[in-house]
Each structure stands twice: as C-alpha cells, then as structure tokens.
Design a protein around this motif. Structure first.
Motif, PDB file in Angstrom:
ATOM      1  N   ARG A 182       0.851  -1.194   0.000  1.00 22.82           N
ATOM      2  CA  ARG A 182       0.000   0.000   0.000  1.00 22.82           C
ATOM      3  C   ARG A 182       0.885   1.241   0.000  1.00 22.82           C
ATOM      4  N   ALA A 198      -1.770   3.070   5.266  1.00 24.13           N
ATOM      5  CA  ALA A 198      -2.469   2.055   6.065  1.00 24.13           C
ATOM      6  C   ALA A 198      -3.981   2.256   6.028  1.00 24.13           C
ATOM      7  N   VAL A 258      -0.154   1.962  12.846  1.00 23.65           N
ATOM      8  CA  VAL A 258       0.072   1.344  11.526  1.00 23.65           C
ATOM      9  C   VAL A 258       0.594  -0.090  11.706  1.00 23.65           C
ATOM     10  N   ARG A 259       1.553  -0.247  12.628  1.00 25.26           N
ATOM     11  CA  ARG A 259       2.119  -1.584  12.902  1.00 25.26           C
ATOM     12  C   ARG A 259       1.058  -2.540  13.435  1.00 25.26           C
ATOM     13  N   HIS A 308      -1.851  -2.689  12.635  1.00 23.23           N
ATOM     14  CA  HIS A 308      -2.652  -3.202  11.520  1.00 23.23           C
ATOM     15  C   HIS A 308      -1.849  -4.169  10.650  1.00 23.23           C
ATOM     16  N   TRP A 328       1.286  -3.754   9.291  1.00 20.71           N
ATOM     17  CA  TRP A 328       2.125  -3.235   8.217  1.00 20.71           C
ATOM     18  C   TRP A 328       3.578  -3.057   8.629  1.00 20.71           C
ATOM     19  N   GLU A 329       4.460  -3.270   7.640  1.00 21.00           N
ATOM     20  CA  GLU A 329       5.884  -2.940   7.786  1.00 21.00           C
ATOM     21  C   GLU A 329       6.225  -1.919   6.715  1.00 21.00           C
ATOM     22  N   LEU A 350       4.037   0.646   2.256  1.00 23.46           N
ATOM     23  CA  LEU A 350       3.942  -0.372   3.313  1.00 23.46           C
ATOM     24  C   LEU A 350       3.751  -1.736   2.671  1.00 23.46           C
ATOM     25  N   ARG A 351       4.170  -2.760   3.407  1.00 25.16           N
ATOM     26  CA  ARG A 351       3.899  -4.130   2.933  1.00 25.16           C
ATOM     27  C   ARG A 351       3.522  -5.015   4.126  1.00 25.16           C
ATOM     28  N   ARG A 352       2.781  -6.074   3.824  1.00 25.21           N
ATOM     29  CA  ARG A 352       2.501  -7.093   4.840  1.00 25.21           C
ATOM     30  C   ARG A 352       2.245  -8.419   4.161  1.00 25.21           C
TER      31      ARG A 352
END
Ligand code: MG
Length: 159
Positions: free
Chosen positions: A5, A55, A87-88, A90, A92-93, A157-159
């Motif tokens: 994202r 996010a 944000v974390r 949720h 996300w990194e 961001l990525r997850r």
C-alpha cells in the motif's frame, strides 16, 4: 503474495520569530522556526500522514487534534512514533519512505543524515529505508518568499 500500500503526505507551516526550527526531528540553527501546535516539524508531519494514508487510517489532524492540550509543544517524533504504532498494529511494515523538504533555506544537506537517523529511529526501521531530500521553488510562492516551509512524503507499506 505480499500486499503493498502506498500513501502520501503533505504539510506546510509558517516561519516565525522566537521558536526553534525543528526539521526531521533535528533542531537546525536558523533565526526563525515553524509555528504550530506541536513543534511544527513539517517533514515529520508529512511522513506521519504518508504512513497513516498508506495504512488507510485517519490523518494526523484527526489523531492529534490541534486543540488537544496533550499535543501542545509535543515533539513531532513522538506523534510519528504513536501513529506508526497504530500502523504496525494493523500488520504493516515499511518498505520505504521518501521525504522532501520544500524551501529556499536553510540548507538541508548538513543535517540530512541526522534527520534520517531521527525519523527512522522514531519508527524503528533502518535509516536506509527513509530518504530525506530537499528542493526549492525557484523563489516562487510562500516557500520561495521564506514565509514558511513545506514538505511532502510518500511511504510504501507491505505485509
Ligand atoms: Mg503540520
């Protein structure tokens, strides 16, 4: 497959007498500083909004309302760290972020590494993931006149 994202952030504050200039979490020697309910750190605010936007969360103004006495004079690194925590949460990194200061002066180059270090420390990532750059507007507009400074940021961001 990884989920990515992207988010963008923009901020501007007026330059005024009598307050220190804080940019990217670093106090920069300069005759004027940025007006704001917090320390007015446009770079930190733009990065915070980019992370929140990526996010899909509310913006910095919703999270830290300027009428709330808790955030009066707050370090924007603290606001950045708080926003990053949600944000974390949720999942996300950070893939990377790119922050650009917009103004004629002061010169950013001597402080760039310290700003990258401060911003990346606030969100507990490798400084290599957080670029800090600067541009002028060739003397045009409020940044060109020195009435204020602006910043924009993009974060992935990525997850
Ligand atoms: Mg702001």
């Amino acid at each position: 497959m990884a989920d990515f994202r992207v988010g963008t952030g923009f901020d501007a504050h007026a330059l005024v007498e009598g307050v220190p200039l804080v940019l990217g979490g670093v106090e920069v020697p300069y005759p004027r500083g940025l007006a704001g309910h917090s320390d007015g750190d446009v770079l930190a605010h733009a990065l915070t909004d980019a992370l929140l936007g990526a996010a899909g969360l509310e913006d910095i103004g919703a999270l830290f309302p300027s009428g709330d006495p808790r955030w009066k004079g707050a370090s924007s690194l603290h606001l950045l760290a708080e926003a990053w925590r949600s944000v974390r949460e949720h999942g996300w990194e950070l893939a990377n972020a790119d922050c650009v200061l917009i103004g004629e002066e002061p010169r950013l180059a001597p402080h760039r590494d310290a700003m990258r270090a401060a911003l990346s420390r606030a969100i507990d990532v490798d400084p290599a993931l957080v670029a800090v750059r600067a541009t002028t507007t060739d003397g045009l507009g409020f940044t060109g006149r020195g009435d204020g400074l602006a910043a924009q940021a993009v974060a992935l961001l990525r997850r």
